[in-house]
Design a protein around this motif. Structure first.
Motif, PDB file in Angstrom:
ATOM      1  N   GLY A  39       0.929  -1.027  -0.213  1.00 51.47           N
ATOM      2  CA  GLY A  39       0.101  -0.097  -0.394  1.00 51.47           C
ATOM      3  C   GLY A  39       0.805   0.856  -0.033  1.00 51.47           C
ATOM      4  O   GLY A  39       2.233   1.502   0.346  1.00 51.47           O
ATOM      5  N   GLY A  40       0.448   2.322  -0.824  1.00 53.61           N
ATOM      6  CA  GLY A  40       1.116   3.980  -0.531  1.00 53.61           C
ATOM      7  C   GLY A  40       1.322   4.266   1.424  1.00 53.61           C
ATOM      8  O   GLY A  40       0.318   3.657   2.034  1.00 53.61           O
ATOM      9  N   PRO A  41       2.104   5.829   0.825  1.00 48.97           N
ATOM     10  CA  PRO A  41       1.904   6.468   2.144  1.00 48.97           C
ATOM     11  C   PRO A  41       0.549   6.328   3.081  1.00 48.97           C
ATOM     12  O   PRO A  41      -0.423   6.944   2.378  1.00 48.97           O
ATOM     13  N   GLY A  42       0.568   6.190   4.008  1.00 48.88           N
ATOM     14  CA  GLY A  42      -0.903   6.409   4.797  1.00 48.88           C
ATOM     15  C   GLY A  42      -2.035   5.547   4.816  1.00 48.88           C
ATOM     16  O   GLY A  42      -2.529   5.495   4.872  1.00 48.88           O
ATOM     17  N   SER A  43      -1.342   4.851   4.181  1.00 47.75           N
ATOM     18  CA  SER A  43      -2.821   3.297   3.548  1.00 47.75           C
ATOM     19  C   SER A  43      -3.250   2.788   5.254  1.00 47.75           C
ATOM     20  O   SER A  43      -4.087   1.016   4.786  1.00 47.75           O
ATOM     21  N   GLY A  44      -2.083   2.415   6.170  1.00 45.76           N
ATOM     22  CA  GLY A  44      -2.770   1.385   6.871  1.00 45.76           C
ATOM     23  C   GLY A  44      -1.976   0.232   7.427  1.00 45.76           C
ATOM     24  O   GLY A  44      -2.091  -0.335   8.515  1.00 45.76           O
ATOM     25  N   LYS A  45      -1.123  -0.423   6.786  1.00 49.26           N
ATOM     26  CA  LYS A  45      -0.186  -0.979   6.160  1.00 49.26           C
ATOM     27  C   LYS A  45      -0.030  -1.645   7.698  1.00 49.26           C
ATOM     28  O   LYS A  45       0.554  -3.025   8.109  1.00 49.26           O
ATOM     29  N   THR A  46       1.225  -0.581   8.498  1.00 51.90           N
ATOM     30  CA  THR A  46       1.480  -0.675  10.194  1.00 51.90           C
ATOM     31  C   THR A  46       0.835  -1.487  10.626  1.00 51.90           C
ATOM     32  O   THR A  46       0.562  -2.226  11.573  1.00 51.90           O
ATOM     33  N   ILE A  47      -0.671  -0.496  10.892  1.00 50.87           N
ATOM     34  CA  ILE A  47      -1.426  -0.286  11.958  1.00 50.87           C
ATOM     35  C   ILE A  47      -2.047  -1.874  11.631  1.00 50.87           C
ATOM     36  O   ILE A  47      -2.462  -2.794  12.221  1.00 50.87           O
ATOM     37  N   LEU A  48      -2.691  -2.905  10.153  1.00 49.79           N
ATOM     38  CA  LEU A  48      -3.337  -3.579   9.904  1.00 49.79           C
ATOM     39  C   LEU A  48      -2.813  -4.429  11.034  1.00 49.79           C
ATOM     40  O   LEU A  48      -2.772  -5.710  11.399  1.00 49.79           O
TER      41      LEU A  48
END
Length: 575
Positions: A39-48
């Protein structure tokens, strides 16, 4: 020879803890295998990814490791505090471990570089804490350190083989530019899509000034999955995916119980009121009393002691209370005792998905049995046209699953047309009951009309009634027709007055005719008695005459006989 089974192998799955994602993947991510999250920046990869680890550690007895290549673990922990995951507690319990692997910005490579050292360290940590899950965040950072595509492919294969060998359920995150095939990630990293067992793409874009987030499962080996794009939201509870109702899901419980609309005559038109857990849509132009009808429903629900939430996109809560009190709807006592929660969302902007999540969270926190949204057409504001209908569908589906009675108003923008039409969200086909309010302009007056377009599962009135507002409350009056034209307001009052006068005149005429007939009857009775008396007199007279004639004849006969005797005449020879 034993025949091989034709059924596909069952892929074990690990629950993600992400609302909606488990439904899309049929149970979670492939257990013991690798998932690529791009995903792009701010798409929520780390949170998920972090939410995936937290759920495994807390609810599945599966400790996890988070390898951070892009951001320090201290910053990740600080950022995650807002979600209430209590990561430090999981660290203390040895269920979650963070590895800081960020390369220094001034790093200069000298000689060969590979992942062997990192994997050896991870192996020791995984064995020590019996880890079952692992996240390698921003794998593209470390791949960028390698000199060529051959080295990158070699190290990714090394990592993939190591993960499979240790049966770890892994998530690799990588940057991408969108959904387009060529923009997933740098071309030299694209081979990872083909190597992993599951690939998930995240997209964050802005449509006409409104933030839109979407997720798509691109592949999932050995398992069926939902291939369609699904919107998601990062809320205070974390990553939430909004998925539509799936085929084969258990139906929501239904009941024949009725709840009052707050207007007695409207209940009568509906055959007893709304069904419990039904979705009710009230459409109309500005000023047709949509808010008033929904407020009457909210007041009646509070009278029954049912916790109710009133969400207003047009006014502050205090204004709603004041305005409705002018038509006899008293909401303040229920606000004071906590039965009613009035939420003002005026001037609040955002995506329709954000609205939906906030509505659900607030309603669940209040434990609302009844929910009013005034107007739901706000969901279709600029920038939300493409997603608003889907959000409205899921709002109705969610309310049904909880048994919440949902009353929504919808503003019709076309003032030039007085047709009933549908709402801008086009959810009229989904609503169980559709009530339409309109204007009728006659004789210099603008009057409100109400009609029930549909009400599933119950007989309902097909008449247009006049909706009347006063300081004593909301009432419905019968609409009169004259020459095929519906009369309301003053014209209806004149028609009613004329009918009352006509009825009174008819009653007076009937009374006068009744008196006249009584007099004629009495006169006839007197005449009848007189004739009866005269008849009796004539009969007596006739009888006397008959007796007198008979008496005279006898006397004459006796006299002739006596005279003959006195003369001594021969009876045989009379003289």
């Amino acid at each position: 020879m034993k025949r091989a089974s034709s059924s596909p192998p069952i892929v074990a799955k690990a629950l993600t803890g992400v609302t909606g994602l488990n439904e899309m993947t049929g149970g979670g991510l492939p257990s013991g295998r690798t998932t690529l999250l791009a995903g792009g920046p701010g798409s929520g990869k780390t949170i998920l990814s972090l939410q995936f680890l937290v759920h495994g550690a807390r609810h599945c007895d599966e400790p996890g490791i988070f390898v951070a290549y892009e951001e320090a673990s201290s910053r990740i922990l600080a950022n995650a505090d807002g979600f209430g995951w209590k990561l430090t507690q999981l660290q203390a319990e040895n269920k979650l471990y963070f590895v800081d692997a960020q390369p220094p910005p001034d790093l200069v490579l000298a000689g060969a570089f590979d992942l062997s050292g990192m994997l050896a360290a991870l192996e020791g940590q995984a064995e020590a804490m019996k880890a079952k899950r692992i996240v390698i965040d921003a794998i593209d950072i470390v791949l960028a350190l390698l000199p060529d595509d051959v080295s990158r492919r070699r190290e990714i294969c090394r990592l993939h083989d190591w993960l499979i060998q240790h049966e770890l359920t892994a998530i690799l995150t990588a940057k991408s530019g969108g959904y387009e095939a060529g923009s997933l990630m740098p071309q030299s990293f694209g081979f990872m899509q083909f190597m992993v067992d599951c690939s998930i793409l995240l997209n964050h874009s802005v449509v006409m000034g409104v933030s839109q987030r979407n997720l798509r499962v691109q592949k999932f080996r050995g398992s069926a999955f939902d291939e369609d794009e699904a919107p998601f939201l990062i809320s205070k509870r974390g990553f939430e995916v909004a998925v539509a109702r799936t085929l084969g899901r258990v139906d929501a419980n239904v009941t024949n119980e009725r709840v009052s609309s707050g207007v007695a005559r409207l209940d009568a038109m509906l055959g007893g009121g709304y069904f419990r857990g039904a979705s009710v849509l009230i459409t109309g132009f500005p000023g047709t009393a949509k808010t008033t009808l929904s407020g009457a429903f909210a007041e009646e629900a509070c009278r029954r002691g049912e916790r109710t939430m009133f969400l207003s996109f047009d006014s502050d809560g205090s204004e709603v209370v004041r305005n409705l009190s002018s038509v006899g709807i008293r909401l303040q006592p229920y606000v004071d005792n906590g039965t009613l929660s009035i939420i003002s969302a005026r001037t609040i902007s955002g995506s329709a998905e954000t609205y939906l999540v906030r509505i659900k969270v607030l309603a669940e926190e209040h434990q609302a049995r009844c929910l009013v949204i005034d107007p739901v057409s706000t969901l279709s504001k600029t920038g939300n046209e493409l997603t608003a209908h889907s959000v409205a569908e899921r709002l109705i589906d969610w309310s049904k699953s909880r048994g919440t009675t949902l009353v929504c108003t919808s503003l019709l923008a076309d003032m030039g047309s007085q047709s009933e039409g549908g709402s801008p969200l086009q959810i009229s086909t989904l609503a169980d009951t559709w009530i339409h309010l309109n204007y009728l302009v006659q004789a210099g007056e603008r009057n409100r009309g109400i009609s029930i377009i549909k009400s599933r599962g119950t007989a309902h009135s097909n008449q247009v009634r006049e909706l009347m507002l006063s300081d004593t409350g909301v009432t419905l009056a019968d609409a009169y027709t004259a020459g095929g034209e519906v009369l309301m307001g003053t014209l209806r009052w004149e028609k009613e007055s004329a009918e009352r006068v006509s009825i009174e005149l008819a009653e007076m005429a009937a009374k006068l005719k009744h008196v006249r007939l009584d007099a004629e009857e009495a006169e006839l009775e007197v005449r009848l008695k007189s004739l009866q008396t005269e008849l009796v007199a004539k009969q007596v007279e006739k009888a006397l005459l008959t007796r007198t004639s008979e008496s005279q004849e006898r006397e004459l006969a006796l006299g002739r006989g006596r005279m003959a005797e006195m003369r001594g005449a021969d009876p045989a020879h009379p003289q």
